[in-house]
Write a protein that holds these residues in place. Structure first.
Motif, PDB file in Angstrom:
ATOM      1  N   GLU A  21       0.821  -1.213   0.000  1.00 14.50           N
ATOM      2  CA  GLU A  21       0.000   0.000   0.000  1.00 14.50           C
ATOM      3  C   GLU A  21       0.858   1.268   0.000  1.00 14.50           C
ATOM      4  OE1 GLU A  21       0.541  -1.125   4.350  1.00 14.50           O
ATOM      5  OE2 GLU A  21       0.024  -2.171   2.495  1.00 14.50           O
ATOM      6  N   GLN A  68      -3.321   4.722   3.457  1.00 16.71           N
ATOM      7  CA  GLN A  68      -3.065   4.138   4.770  1.00 16.71           C
ATOM      8  C   GLN A  68      -3.813   2.815   4.886  1.00 16.71           C
ATOM      9  OE1 GLN A  68      -4.367   7.126   7.548  1.00 16.71           O
ATOM     10  NE2 GLN A  68      -2.408   8.209   7.514  1.00 16.71           N
ATOM     11  N   SER A  69      -3.231   1.890   5.659  1.00 16.68           N
ATOM     12  CA  SER A  69      -3.861   0.591   5.895  1.00 16.68           C
ATOM     13  C   SER A  69      -4.709   0.657   7.156  1.00 16.68           C
ATOM     14  CB  SER A  69      -2.792  -0.497   6.020  1.00 16.68           C
ATOM     15  OG  SER A  69      -3.399  -1.745   6.289  1.00 16.68           O
ATOM     16  N   ASN A 126      -5.579  -5.421   8.390  1.00 21.31           N
ATOM     17  CA  ASN A 126      -4.749  -6.423   7.715  1.00 21.31           C
ATOM     18  C   ASN A 126      -5.058  -7.781   8.324  1.00 21.31           C
ATOM     19  OD1 ASN A 126      -2.546  -8.180   6.965  1.00 21.31           O
ATOM     20  ND2 ASN A 126      -1.457  -6.367   6.277  1.00 21.31           N
ATOM     21  N   THR A 136      -6.527  -6.840   3.027  1.00 21.17           N
ATOM     22  CA  THR A 136      -6.305  -5.541   3.651  1.00 21.17           C
ATOM     23  C   THR A 136      -7.419  -4.579   3.268  1.00 21.17           C
ATOM     24  OG1 THR A 136      -4.948  -4.776   1.796  1.00 21.17           O
ATOM     25  CG2 THR A 136      -3.808  -5.832   3.635  1.00 21.17           C
ATOM     26  N   GLN A 152      -7.719  -0.505   2.814  1.00 25.07           N
ATOM     27  CA  GLN A 152      -6.897   0.695   2.696  1.00 25.07           C
ATOM     28  C   GLN A 152      -7.789   1.903   2.479  1.00 25.07           C
ATOM     29  OE1 GLN A 152      -4.331  -0.137  -0.622  1.00 25.07           O
ATOM     30  NE2 GLN A 152      -3.612  -2.089   0.235  1.00 25.07           N
ATOM     31  N   GLN A 208      -8.671  -5.070  -0.567  1.00 24.96           N
ATOM     32  CA  GLN A 208      -7.673  -5.736  -1.409  1.00 24.96           C
ATOM     33  C   GLN A 208      -7.418  -7.150  -0.914  1.00 24.96           C
ATOM     34  OE1 GLN A 208      -4.003  -3.644  -2.852  1.00 24.96           O
ATOM     35  NE2 GLN A 208      -2.912  -5.160  -1.622  1.00 24.96           N
ATOM     36  N   TYR A 236      -8.606  -5.984  -6.110  1.00 22.06           N
ATOM     37  CA  TYR A 236      -9.059  -4.891  -5.246  1.00 22.06           C
ATOM     38  C   TYR A 236     -10.330  -4.272  -5.810  1.00 22.06           C
ATOM     39  CZ  TYR A 236      -7.099  -1.742  -8.775  1.00 22.06           C
ATOM     40  OH  TYR A 236      -6.839  -1.084  -9.952  1.00 22.06           O
TER      41      TYR A 236
END
Length: 755
Positions: free
Chosen positions: A595, A611-612, A615, A627, A629, A642, A655
């Motif tokens: 990311e 930003q994540s 996860n 994830t 994001q 994603q 994604y």
């Protein structure tokens, strides 16, 4: 003669059954990294809300009503405290019984109005919200909690009834079409003498062949809808589905003798011979199989094969030239033996296990049901369309008979074999591939593990393959044993992580509850299935070739979504481009899933920060993860779901942008099946040019970085919210620009502009 040609992702309702063995649960501790250390942390830090997932598991039901249906009655707090005080006092007569009678409290219209308002904003209020609302309305917190539980159950029941009625109407339409086709076939007769035509001489009219094929497809849709109805009404069989089913079963033998010229005994002889050949092919070493010094893969010694199994090489004279592909591989999967065998016997579970390999499949008919609960000896005629994740490689359509047999208490064998008579009586344009005895030997290794020896032996009609994919297809890697085992291992590992309750917190960040984790993983799995279905060369799609602004070939396809809640309604455009890049699959995969480097290639995120938020691990490899994001820019904020997966053969990064309110609801454990999602993504496979490295090194950073990649990128966009809209030139130009810019950005970042 029932068939399931459904291409939608199969339901995952059997996921819980798939890993029911206690031994497997104990073995999970060895799968996760530092599971022993993190177990206590997971117990103390991860809050699992019981009863929040599904259709009310563990929830208490009360009488419920909406604002317009009058006050709601629920039990008061005093009733809960006084419950059970007089248990065991049976001799006090009717007076005591009257005293024990439950008291009920009816909610006022104002209380219902306030709770309805909060329900629209948050169907799953937390403890703080419930406490605040109970003080505001003068109710006990438990009463508020029960009201929300009952309201969720009521809304879900209304939705299911509506969907049930839609499915029933679809079934009735399909049955009418099916009936018309049957009447057309039954009325077919010779124009000269008036005698009904038969197909024993193989001279079936082309029109009748097409009607029979269409009939099989309609039957598949009926079976799919029947399964869906049974899901919504467990334990009941819809009357509209059961009518005519016995007649279909009675016509099964006529189907074989009339069309294929084969009887059951002949088919059983063929599959038993195929089983003996598979066992030898899976267990015998040299000189039948020789190991390559260059690649380490096993190679079939065809001269020895012909000698060992007395193959008649002249039997194919007069037929188009065919190439032989043979491969063998061995691996260990995390699944118990009975469940794995069941997944091969059920066509829906089989498709679910291999989404990137199987674009559609059907059980045409069951020849033998087998014996016992495990269906030992089951034989069924099947159809499958095999694909690569690119429209540049044609699909392989194959009819075969599958035979499942228990060899011992710890060992099963699954064999697939094509039968000549079946192929000779089907439209020749559909038959491009046939299976020589292929399949797998499954051996139980206890603790939820199985060892699999896979043999894939195909005879394919030679056809033109794009030069970029010619090496990997002709070498047998694309549809070989290694690909099947690697995919099976990845899917089984994914299901293990889905069912696990002891995942370390560091492998499950951003989602507070176990129910939320499962909902996110289900949504990601549906997204990846949809992606695999959308980009192949399946007959479901019609691809048009256009040239990108940078000279690459792009395949364009469009479809209309009329009523599927799983993706946006309207006209959807899909653009796919496959190229060769001088970068290793590992380097390319790590770059695309990171990311922190997303802004380097994603033109939709240019100028923003990524930003994540969450996860979630779904495999032992760090690359196997889901994830969430967020892309923040000056104008707005976009959330991205994603799903990245990798195995020794293939890697994918899929994604899609998601509705923020909807994904937040899924993160709390709500059902994700109605969240619309339109995936895009990338598929990465080695280019197949295997050779010895020129340099041997122990430096970790220089390992696994040689070779090139066959890189497929696919973008799906909603061009118009109206399903009746037409595809415009502007939409095609927009997606053309999107593909060209993204590919240029990737090449620039990886310094392979000359590729």
């Amino acid at each position: 003669m029932g068939a399931d040609m459904s291409n939608n992702p199969p339901p995952t309702s059997h996921a819980k059954d798939f890993f029911a063995s206690p031994a497997l649960s104990l073995s999970l501790a060895g799968i996760f990294r530092h599971a022993g250390v993190a177990a206590d942390a997971a117990t103390s830090n991860m809050e699992v809300e019981e009863g929040e997932e599904g259709s009310g598991g563990g929830e208490r039901l009360e009488e419920i009503s909406s604002e317009n249906s009058g006050p709601t009655r629920s039990r008061s707090e005093d009733d809960f405290e006084g419950e059970g005080e007089h248990e065991g006092d049976d001799g006090d007569g009717d007076k005591n019984k009257k005293k024990k009678r439950k008291k009920y409290h009816r909610h006022t219209a104002e209380q219902i109005r306030e709770m309805e308002a909060l329900f629209k904003e948050s169907p799953h209020p937390d403890e703080k919200q419930r406490q605040q609302l109970s003080k505001q309305l003068g109710l006990a917190p438990r009463q508020v909690k029960f009201w929300f539980q009952n309201r969720r159950t009521q809304i879900k029941a209304i939705q299911e009834r509506h969907e049930n009625s839609l499915l029933k109407s679809e079934i009735e339409k399909l049955k009418e079409k099916n009936k018309t086709l049957r009447e057309t076939i039954n009325k077919a007769c010779c124009p000269n003498c008036g005698v009904p035509t038969t197909s024993r001489d193989g001279a079936m009219p082309t029109e009748e062949q097409q009607l029979r094929i269409e009939n099989a497809k309609l039957k598949a849709e009926v079976e799919k809808l029947r399964a869906a109805l049974e899901k919504y009404a467990p334990g009941t069989t819809p009357p509209s589905c059961s009518s005519g089913h016995d007649q279909e079963n009675r016509s099964s033998l006529d189907f074989y003798t009339g069309i294929f010229g084969l009887d059951k005994s002949r088919i059983m002889d063929i599959v038993n011979q195929a089983m003996e050949e598979l066992i030898k092919m899976a267990t015998v070493g040299e000189p039948l199989w020789l190991r390559s010094f260059e690649t380490g893969r096993e190679i079939l010694n065809y001269d020895e094969y012909v000698k060992e199994f007395a193959v008649d090489q002249n039997s194919s004279s007069g037929k188009p030239k065919r190439s032989i592909e043979a491969s063998r591989d061995t691996g260990v999967v995390f699944v118990d033996l009975p469940r794995l065998v069941q997944s091969f016997q059920d066509v829906n579970q089989w498709k679910e296990m291999f989404p990137c390999l199987i674009s559609k499949a059907a059980t045409v008919d069951v020849i033998c049901n087998g014996e016992g609960p495990n269906r030992n000896g089951a034989v069924q005629l099947m159809f499958a369309e095999l694909q690569m994740l690119t429209p540049m490689v044609p699909t392989r359509e194959v009819y075969f008979v599958r035979f499942c047999k228990q060899l011992s208490a710890e060992q099963w064998a699954i064999v697939d074999v094509s039968i000549d008579k079946v192929e000779d009586n089907i439209d020749a344009s559909l038959v491009k591939c046939r299976k020589r005895p292929s399949g797998c030997i499954i051996e139980d290794k206890s603790n939820g593990h199985c060892k699999i020896t896979w043999v894939e032996h195909l005879e394919c009609q030679k056809s033109a393959v794009h030069s970029m994919y010619r090496t990997i297809v002709n070498s047998g890697l694309a549809f070989g044993a290694r690909h099947w085992i690697a995919t099976l291992q990845l899917q089984c590992e994914r299901l293990v992580f889905f069912m696990a309750t002891n995942v370390p917190m560091k492998d499950s960040t951003g989602v507070a509850t176990l129910a939320g984790r499962k909902s996110i993983l289900k949504l990601a799995q549906r997204m990846t299935w949809s992606f695999c279905h959308a980009i192949g060369a399946s007959s479901f799609h019609t691809w048009t070739k256009v040239t990108s602004k940078t000279g690459e070939d792009i395949r364009i396809s469009s479809r209309k979504n009329l009523n599927d809640p799983g993706e946006p309604l309207g006209l959807i455009l899909c653009a796919v481009c496959s190229v060769w890049l001088p970068a290793s699959p590992n380097v390319l995969f790590d770059f695309l899933r990171d990311e922190t480097r997303r802004t380097e290639w994603d033109i939709m995120s240019s100028g923003g920060t990524v930003q994540s938020i969450a996860n979630l691990a779904k495999g032992q490899d760090r690359g196997n993860a889901v994830t969430i994001q967020t892309i923040k820019s000056k104008e707005n904020s976009v959330w991205i779901l994603q799903d990245s997966c990798t195995n020794p053969y293939e890697s994918m990064v899929v994604y899609a942008s998601v509705d923020i309110t909807g994904i937040q609801s899924v993160m709390t454990g709500c059902d994700s099946s109605n969240l619309a999602i339109l995936p895009s993504g990338f598929s990465i496979i080695p280019d197949g040019l295997e050779s010895r490295p020129f340099v041997i090194t122990s430096r970790q950073e220089e390992k696994n970085t040689e070779g090139g990649s066959l890189f497929t990128m696919a973008f799906q966009i909603l061009t118009n919210a109206s399903p009746t809209a037409k595809l415009t030139v502007e939409s095609v130009d927009s997606v053309n620009t999107l593909v060209s810019c993204t590919l240029r950005n990737i090449r620039t970042s990886l310094q392979c502009e000359d590729g």
